[in-house]
Design a protein around this motif. Sequence first.
Motif, mmCIF file in Angstrom:
data_model
loop_
_atom_site.group_PDB
_atom_site.id
_atom_site.type_symbol
_atom_site.label_atom_id
_atom_site.label_comp_id
_atom_site.label_asym_id
_atom_site.label_seq_id
_atom_site.Cartn_x
_atom_site.Cartn_y
_atom_site.Cartn_z
ATOM 1 N N HIS A 86 -22.357 1.478 47.041
ATOM 2 C CA HIS A 86 -22.245 0.348 47.967
ATOM 3 C C HIS A 86 -22.412 0.862 49.387
ATOM 4 N N SER A 107 -29.164 0.020 46.429
ATOM 5 C CA SER A 107 -28.000 -0.855 46.406
ATOM 6 C C SER A 107 -27.916 -1.808 47.595
ATOM 7 N N SER A 144 -20.439 -5.106 43.482
ATOM 8 C CA SER A 144 -21.339 -5.489 44.565
ATOM 9 C C SER A 144 -22.599 -6.094 43.944
#
Length: 243
Positions: A86, A107, A144
């Motif tokens: 993340h 990501s 996430s």
Amino acid sequence: MAAPMAEAAAVAAFRSVMNRVRTAAERSGSELERIRVVAVSKTKPISMIRQLYDAGHRCFGESYVQEISEKAPQLPQDIEWHFIGHLQSNKAKLLMSGVPNLAMVESVDNQKVANHLDRMVSTLGRNPLKILVQVNTSGETSKSGVDPSNCVELAKHVKLNCPNLLFSGLMTIGMPDYSSTPENFQTLSNCKSEVCKILGMADEQCELSMGMSNDYELAIEMGSTNVRIGSTIFGPREYAKKQ
């Protein structure tokens, strides 16, 4: 410093993984050359990464900005680093300046992070950076990633509004025990079809990063072109004990 025995074990494990990747590719009819194995080296020492590098591997992944920023300068510059954790927008500068050979951020889950990365690539005068949009296919609040219904919007933003980024595909983490169900993989595959249709991209232009140590063979059989494998290669992660 890892013991020589552990380093040798990592090389042997990696070769076993590559054999299984090859077999999974053959079962699915995928081209082996299109499947990338990211050796996830988080918490592991430089010596273990170097051992795998000396055995011929060049693609490694890290989840923490501080860790990848410390490791990358100590290792050969032809390593292809992937950031898979993340990413907070305020860490984009440290990531980009600390890892000159960063090849991909897997990501990106919101426009703010994309915008920060785009500005940093421009500021540093670097070649365009490959980006994957992270999708939360399992619907867990602890994960996430954008909701599958929003993946097209974010992909479009990266492709059309971030000239220093290259939208390269989609990524998903999977379930808490790191064994994604076929439903998660199918969801990401459906997202890919929608993104390619809306953005006018050819299928081979849009990567799927799905599959980890416990499920990478299934992921490859379901269309993954990028698998992130850590503990199967390097052994259990070694987190510092809290005092």
